[in-house]
Design a protein around this motif. Structure first.
Motif, PDB file in Angstrom:
ATOM      1  N   UNK A  95       0.812  -1.206   0.000  1.00  0.00           N
ATOM      2  CA  UNK A  95       0.000   0.000   0.000  1.00  0.00           C
ATOM      3  C   UNK A  95       0.853   1.267   0.000  1.00  0.00           C
ATOM      4  N   UNK A  96       2.166   1.119  -0.050  1.00  0.00           N
ATOM      5  CA  UNK A  96       3.045   2.281  -0.045  1.00  0.00           C
ATOM      6  C   UNK A  96       3.109   2.923  -1.424  1.00  0.00           C
ATOM      7  N   UNK A  97       3.332   4.231  -1.430  1.00  0.00           N
ATOM      8  CA  UNK A  97       3.522   4.977  -2.668  1.00  0.00           C
ATOM      9  C   UNK A  97       5.016   5.228  -2.871  1.00  0.00           C
ATOM     10  N   UNK A  98       5.471   5.073  -4.095  1.00  0.00           N
ATOM     11  CA  UNK A  98       6.848   5.398  -4.445  1.00  0.00           C
ATOM     12  C   UNK A  98       6.812   6.520  -5.481  1.00  0.00           C
ATOM     13  N   UNK A  99       7.443   7.642  -5.143  1.00  0.00           N
ATOM     14  CA  UNK A  99       7.453   8.807  -6.026  1.00  0.00           C
ATOM     15  C   UNK A  99       8.887   9.144  -6.414  1.00  0.00           C
ATOM     16  N   UNK A 100       9.109   9.346  -7.707  1.00  0.00           N
ATOM     17  CA  UNK A 100      10.445   9.718  -8.203  1.00  0.00           C
ATOM     18  C   UNK A 100      10.407  11.147  -8.724  1.00  0.00           C
ATOM     19  N   UNK A 101      11.433  11.925  -8.356  1.00  0.00           N
ATOM     20  CA  UNK A 101      11.571  13.295  -8.852  1.00  0.00           C
ATOM     21  C   UNK A 101      12.574  13.302  -9.998  1.00  0.00           C
ATOM     22  N   UNK A 102      12.162  13.880 -11.116  1.00  0.00           N
ATOM     23  CA  UNK A 102      13.031  13.985 -12.285  1.00  0.00           C
ATOM     24  C   UNK A 102      13.190  15.463 -12.635  1.00  0.00           C
ATOM     25  N   UNK A 103      14.424  15.942 -12.682  1.00  0.00           N
ATOM     26  CA  UNK A 103      14.709  17.340 -13.011  1.00  0.00           C
ATOM     27  C   UNK A 103      15.515  17.376 -14.304  1.00  0.00           C
ATOM     28  N   UNK A 104      14.917  17.966 -15.336  1.00  0.00           N
ATOM     29  CA  UNK A 104      15.561  18.026 -16.659  1.00  0.00           C
ATOM     30  C   UNK A 104      16.028  16.651 -17.117  1.00  0.00           C
ATOM     31  N   UNK A 105      15.181  15.659 -16.894  1.00  0.00           N
ATOM     32  CA  UNK A 105      15.476  14.306 -17.361  1.00  0.00           C
ATOM     33  C   UNK A 105      16.387  13.497 -16.463  1.00  0.00           C
ATOM     34  N   UNK A 106      16.849  14.102 -15.357  1.00  0.00           N
ATOM     35  CA  UNK A 106      17.764  13.408 -14.452  1.00  0.00           C
ATOM     36  C   UNK A 106      17.035  12.956 -13.185  1.00  0.00           C
ATOM     37  N   UNK A 107      17.182  11.684 -12.815  1.00  0.00           N
ATOM     38  CA  UNK A 107      16.588  11.174 -11.578  1.00  0.00           C
ATOM     39  C   UNK A 107      17.302  11.796 -10.388  1.00  0.00           C
ATOM     40  N   UNK A 108      16.537  12.445  -9.510  1.00  0.00           N
ATOM     41  CA  UNK A 108      17.164  13.171  -8.399  1.00  0.00           C
ATOM     42  C   UNK A 108      16.744  12.689  -7.016  1.00  0.00           C
ATOM     43  N   UNK A 109      15.795  11.780  -6.936  1.00  0.00           N
ATOM     44  CA  UNK A 109      15.405  11.295  -5.611  1.00  0.00           C
ATOM     45  C   UNK A 109      14.118  10.494  -5.659  1.00  0.00           C
ATOM     46  N   UNK A 110      14.021   9.513  -4.767  1.00  0.00           N
ATOM     47  CA  UNK A 110      12.812   8.692  -4.649  1.00  0.00           C
ATOM     48  C   UNK A 110      12.326   8.717  -3.210  1.00  0.00           C
ATOM     49  N   UNK A 111      11.034   8.950  -3.026  1.00  0.00           N
ATOM     50  CA  UNK A 111      10.442   8.951  -1.688  1.00  0.00           C
ATOM     51  C   UNK A 111       9.367   7.890  -1.589  1.00  0.00           C
ATOM     52  N   UNK A 112       9.255   7.283  -0.408  1.00  0.00           N
ATOM     53  CA  UNK A 112       8.249   6.230  -0.210  1.00  0.00           C
ATOM     54  C   UNK A 112       7.491   6.472   1.075  1.00  0.00           C
ATOM     55  N   UNK A 113       6.167   6.329   1.017  1.00  0.00           N
ATOM     56  CA  UNK A 113       5.354   6.509   2.216  1.00  0.00           C
ATOM     57  C   UNK A 113       3.971   5.932   1.947  1.00  0.00           C
ATOM     58  N   UNK A 114       3.204   5.737   3.011  1.00  0.00           N
ATOM     59  CA  UNK A 114       1.845   5.226   2.859  1.00  0.00           C
ATOM     60  C   UNK A 114       0.889   6.311   2.373  1.00  0.00           C
ATOM     61  N   UNK A 115       1.331   7.563   2.463  1.00  0.00           N
ATOM     62  CA  UNK A 115       0.562   8.702   1.994  1.00  0.00           C
ATOM     63  C   UNK A 115       1.276   9.292   0.778  1.00  0.00           C
ATOM     64  N   UNK A 116       0.533   9.540  -0.308  1.00  0.00           N
ATOM     65  CA  UNK A 116       1.156   9.997  -1.548  1.00  0.00           C
ATOM     66  C   UNK A 116       1.841  11.350  -1.373  1.00  0.00           C
TER      67      UNK A 116
END
Length: 248
Positions: free
Chosen positions: A204-225
């Motif tokens: 039930x966890x959400x995984x969110x990836x941040x992409x800046x100008x096409x570059x992967x810069x960080x992934x966050x995971x939590x039960x709340x989006x």
């Protein structure tokens, strides 16, 4: 003082290292190997078994849980009339990588961390080096001394001395807004993407990836989006050195 601590401090081959730890932490460690591992980054670690290195990553996982528990109890008692949202936000401020990096540097952990010297040439790769070591140390103290000792160490030696909770209460730490603002000023495109979880779709966890100008810069995971987005934004800010002036 227990015999083992006397030995570690005066007779063991690691006595110089133990004395340095005592000066920084305020106590004599029992199991020195735990502390050595806590300050060993994966870049200099060796493979042990089944894809696991003898780095500080597992201790970091444990320390994160212990630290979160101690801070949650502290805030619960300190703010008896605040709701869950406020307490969660305050805990996030205290255990954020920016704050843990700061604490580690104040305490002198940068003198103890083992990592590949070539990383010095790549500041972005250093990102959470200090903060990760801080959490790993908490995991080491917990295994070596137990929960109650670790709790007293955190509250008495670190939080009381180095963390101004009431100042943090007044500080707005919205990593997502700061990241978006920075990207707008820098002419960069930022995208928040929901990605598959490592455990599969059943979690039930959400995984969110941040992409800046096409570059992967960080992934966050939590039960709340939204919380996952905040976590990913914090890691992106860290990776892009947006808060570098705060931890220099």
């Amino acid at each position: 003082m227990p015999i083992k601590q006397v030995y570690n401090l005066y007779l063991s081959p690691n006595r110089i290292y133990v004395r340095k730890l005592r000066n920084i932490l305020g106590f004599v460690p029992g199991n020195v190997r735990l502390y050595q591992m806590a300050f060993r980054h994966k870049s200099v670690a060796t493979w042990v078994k089944d894809g696991v290195k003898n780095s500080n990553e597992r201790l970091e996982f444990l320390g994160d849980a212990v630290l979160g528990s101690v801070i949650a109890e502290l805030l619960f008692k300190l703010y008896p009339y605040k709701d869950e949202g406020f307490l969660t936000e305050m805990r996030s401020k205290i255990v954020s990588r920016v704050n843990l990096n700061q604490l580690s540097k104040k305490l002198g952990f940068n003198e103890l961390i083992e990592y590949d010297a070539r990383m010095i040439s790549y500041p972005n790769k250093q990102g959470s080096l200090l903060g990760d070591a801080f959490e790993a140390l908490i995991g080491a103290v917990y295994l070596d001394k137990g929960y109650q000792f670790t709790r007293e160490f955190l509250l008495g030696r670190i939080i009381k001395t180095h963390v101004d909770i009431h100042h943090l209460e007044m500080t707005e730490t919205n990593f997502k807004s700061r990241l978006i603002e920075w990207c707008q000023h820098s002419g960069k495109e930022v995208v928040f993407l929901q990605i598959d979880n490592p455990e599969g779709e059943s979690t039930k966890m959400f995984s969110i990836k941040v992409v800046v100008d096409g570059e992967d810069c960080g992934i966050g995971r939590d039960f709340n989006k939204k919380s996952a987005e905040k976590s990913a934004a914090e890691k992106a800010c860290e990776y892009l050195k947006i808060f570098e002036e705060s931890i220099s």
